[in-house]
Motif scaffolding. Structure first.
Motif, PDB file in Angstrom:
ATOM      1  N   GLU A  32       0.858  -1.188   0.000  1.00  0.00           N
ATOM      2  CA  GLU A  32       0.000   0.000   0.000  1.00  0.00           C
ATOM      3  C   GLU A  32       0.896   1.242   0.000  1.00  0.00           C
ATOM      4  OE1 GLU A  32      -3.862   1.838   2.333  1.00  0.00           O
ATOM      5  OE2 GLU A  32      -3.105  -0.158   2.841  1.00  0.00           O
ATOM      6  N   TYR A  35       0.108   4.458   2.046  1.00  0.00           N
ATOM      7  CA  TYR A  35       0.305   4.296   3.489  1.00  0.00           C
ATOM      8  C   TYR A  35       1.769   4.527   3.862  1.00  0.00           C
ATOM      9  CZ  TYR A  35       0.933   1.871   7.955  1.00  0.00           C
ATOM     10  OH  TYR A  35       1.290   1.550   9.233  1.00  0.00           O
ATOM     11  N   THR A  39       3.332   7.481   6.113  1.00  0.00           N
ATOM     12  CA  THR A  39       4.150   7.149   7.280  1.00  0.00           C
ATOM     13  C   THR A  39       5.470   7.910   7.244  1.00  0.00           C
ATOM     14  OG1 THR A  39       3.177   4.929   7.423  1.00  0.00           O
ATOM     15  CG2 THR A  39       5.278   5.282   8.542  1.00  0.00           C
ATOM     16  N   ASP A  69     -10.883   4.943   1.475  1.00  0.00           N
ATOM     17  CA  ASP A  69     -11.110   4.635   2.880  1.00  0.00           C
ATOM     18  C   ASP A  69     -12.548   4.214   3.180  1.00  0.00           C
ATOM     19  OD1 ASP A  69      -8.468   5.428   3.577  1.00  0.00           O
ATOM     20  OD2 ASP A  69      -9.100   7.526   3.494  1.00  0.00           O
ATOM     21  N   ARG A  81     -10.302   1.246   8.867  1.00  0.00           N
ATOM     22  CA  ARG A  81      -9.417   2.371   8.570  1.00  0.00           C
ATOM     23  C   ARG A  81      -9.103   3.203   9.810  1.00  0.00           C
ATOM     24  NH1 ARG A  81      -6.171   2.297   4.180  1.00  0.00           N
ATOM     25  NH2 ARG A  81      -7.297   1.473   2.375  1.00  0.00           N
ATOM     26  N   ARG A  84      -5.910   1.959  11.081  1.00  0.00           N
ATOM     27  CA  ARG A  84      -4.790   2.350  10.209  1.00  0.00           C
ATOM     28  C   ARG A  84      -4.382   3.791  10.484  1.00  0.00           C
ATOM     29  NH1 ARG A  84      -2.497   0.809   5.364  1.00  0.00           N
ATOM     30  NH2 ARG A  84      -2.558  -1.224   6.360  1.00  0.00           N
TER      31      ARG A  84
END
Length: 214
Positions: A32, A35, A39, A69, A81, A84
């Motif tokens: 992903e 993501y 991060t 999402d 989500r 996450r």
């Protein structure tokens, strides 16, 4: 070597474009990407842009519910989500409070052990929100954090209580070192009622699991 160079020169620009597109799609299927990009941005901002905060201060990160999402209803954020998004909130908290640095200094780790979430109102698609993170209590084994998803006009969409487990280090030593960096030096708070009930539930769950069979 020369033949390989000739091969590269023979590939036209649109072939390179197709190769790049194919590699992008392959990466999107395997990991992903967004993501990991988020991060990286979270780590960068927490370490170099945002100000450091005390371990007992509240911090927040922003977010928005995008089309990737949403759930099958197509109008609000999928329940999974929320967890996450909390990965980013905890990274921000760990780095800005220097908690991660102190745990590493003690040659330990800190991992998510338990979590309990209460959903109050869904986050709509394209709805903006912020996640606040606050340390409620700790002991030698664990740190208990409270996360709140706060939307427009201060509406609390969800609230989560989680237990972060200290591995191979003393939670009391880690947090006491961070407490001493405050001005004035603050003391350990009393255990809140929600943490007490949270621990009671975990104990009941542990006993149920230990006595059950597959």
């Amino acid at each position: 070597m020369s033949s390989f160079s000739e091969f590269l020169e023979s590939i036209s620009w649109y072939h390179w474009l197709i190769i790049l597109l194919a590699l992008t799609i392959l990466c999107a299927l395997l990991v992903e990407i967004i993501y990991f990009i988020r991060t990286f941005n979270c780590v960068f901002y927490a370490k170099f842009i945002k100000k450091r905060i005390h371990i007992l201060e509240k911090c927040s990160v922003g977010g928005i519910c995008l089309t990737r999402d949403i759930d099958t209803m197509l109008n609000h954020m999928n329940n999974a989500r929320y967890f996450r998004e909390l990965d980013l909130a905890r990274i921000d908290f760990y780095l800005r409070t220097r908690l991660y640095d102190e745990v590493r200094k003690n040659r330990g780790q800190i991992v998510l052990a338990n979590a309990n979430i209460r959903f109050r109102k869904f986050i709509p698609v394209f709805g903006r929100f912020k996640i606040t993170t606050k340390a409620l209590y700790w002991n030698d084994d664990s740190l208990f954090l409270e996360h709140k998803f706060i939307g427009k006009n201060g509406v609390i969409h969800a609230i989560l209580l989680c237990e972060q487990k200290f591995i191979k280090c003393s939670g009391e030593n880690v947090i006491n070192a961070l407490l001493s960096q405050g001005d004035p030096v603050l003391s350990k708070p009393e255990m809140p009622l929600e943490v007490t009930k949270f621990l009671e539930f975990q104990e009941v769950s542990r006993k149920t699991l230990s006595s059950s069979t597959v």
